[in-house]
Design an enzyme around this catalytic site. Sequence first.
Site, mmCIF file in Angstrom:
data_model
loop_
_atom_site.group_PDB
_atom_site.id
_atom_site.type_symbol
_atom_site.label_atom_id
_atom_site.label_comp_id
_atom_site.label_asym_id
_atom_site.label_seq_id
_atom_site.Cartn_x
_atom_site.Cartn_y
_atom_site.Cartn_z
ATOM 1 N N THR A 1 -6.488 24.935 -29.962
ATOM 2 C CA THR A 1 -7.411 24.550 -28.885
ATOM 3 C C THR A 1 -7.766 23.075 -28.995
ATOM 4 O O THR A 1 -7.923 22.556 -30.087
ATOM 5 C CB THR A 1 -8.706 25.387 -28.978
ATOM 6 N N ARG A 29 -4.273 38.336 -23.709
ATOM 7 C CA ARG A 29 -5.574 38.097 -24.352
ATOM 8 C C ARG A 29 -6.128 36.770 -23.869
ATOM 9 O O ARG A 29 -5.436 35.776 -23.866
ATOM 10 C CB ARG A 29 -5.393 38.085 -25.873
ATOM 11 N N VAL A 30 -7.388 36.761 -23.460
ATOM 12 C CA VAL A 30 -8.033 35.533 -23.005
ATOM 13 C C VAL A 30 -9.212 35.261 -23.937
ATOM 14 O O VAL A 30 -10.019 36.160 -24.202
ATOM 15 C CB VAL A 30 -8.522 35.678 -21.544
ATOM 16 N N GLY A 31 -9.326 34.042 -24.422
ATOM 17 C CA GLY A 31 -10.418 33.698 -25.349
ATOM 18 C C GLY A 31 -11.569 33.035 -24.625
ATOM 19 O O GLY A 31 -11.780 33.205 -23.426
ATOM 20 N N ASP A 32 -12.343 32.230 -25.364
ATOM 21 C CA ASP A 32 -13.579 31.647 -24.819
ATOM 22 C C ASP A 32 -13.340 30.429 -23.936
ATOM 23 O O ASP A 32 -14.203 30.034 -23.154
ATOM 24 C CB ASP A 32 -14.506 31.265 -25.983
ATOM 25 N N THR A 52 -14.129 25.410 -30.343
ATOM 26 C CA THR A 52 -12.836 25.829 -30.883
ATOM 27 C C THR A 52 -13.092 26.735 -32.065
ATOM 28 O O THR A 52 -13.899 26.408 -32.933
ATOM 29 C CB THR A 52 -11.970 24.639 -31.331
ATOM 30 N N GLY A 53 -12.425 27.902 -32.060
ATOM 31 C CA GLY A 53 -12.659 28.828 -33.176
ATOM 32 C C GLY A 53 -12.306 30.238 -32.771
ATOM 33 O O GLY A 53 -11.446 30.463 -31.911
#
Lengths: 134, 173
Positions: A1, A29-32, A52-53
């Site tokens: 990211t 899959r979708v992240g933040d 980021t994380g």
Amino acid sequence: TVGAVACDREGNVAAATSTGGWTGKLPGRVGDTPMPGAGNFAENATCAVSGTGHGEVFIKYTAGAEIAARMRHRGETLEQAARHVVMEDLGRNDGSGGVIAVDAKGNLTLPFNSEGMYRGWAREDGDRGVAIYK
Amino acid sequence: KRYAIAIHGGAGTILKSTMTPEKEAAYSAGLETALAAGEAVLRDGGSALDAVTAAVCALEDEPLFNAGRGAVFTTEGKQEMDAAIMDGRDRSTGTVAGIFGPKNPVKLARLVMETTPHVCMIGDHILELGRKAGLEFPPRDYFFTQARWDALHDTLAMKAKGQEDADPARRHG
């Protein structure tokens, strides 16, 4: 990211974030990152944030919006709010990673609870640098 | 007011034991390039929105970081990208998720913000809008890096043995 936050000479702030997700993630899959208020947030009255994380935890704790809320409702500084969210809310709940954040006065903060974060910063007064470890 | 900008290329377990002076120099150079791209906009009196767009495009172009060129692979060996942009003036925002194709996914997110009434878009239609808007769509190989491909196979091999990488940072974007 990857991400960036900025405050311009008009005192406007903005945030942008972009990611490939994580290696071996399930398809779809979708992240933040694309969730406003989680991995990316901007509002002149408080701050702009890029995270980021461990995305799932950043989503559950609405990391970006939480930093803004602590500034708005508790009167915390950018530094206090971002540090609390990263080191306490995220750090104590399997949310390893970090954020970069700026407010409309041009204050910057780059806290992270992991071993390192690829980061850089520049201010008009000349303060400038890139770093990886603490 | 005086301008300020910050960037990141990801956080996690960045093992000092595997970091060589050459790699550290390459990462620092990638960060410097992106920082300079964003700061140049601000120095010229440009907007915060244009500054973060320029900085993130530079980071997406750098294969060392996990976005755009150099993005990681899913279990199916494909790359999916997410991106977002948000304007602090009026909270307008655009995001894209699970897409693949544009050289700079952050520009597609900005297209959502500036040309649609929506906030988040997935699927082929926004890709079509990106092509019509003239965004660059390089060939698939442009996004491939051997390091990310090898990392995928290491991860799959670990999963096949029923092991899970204990490193919390492996779930980092």
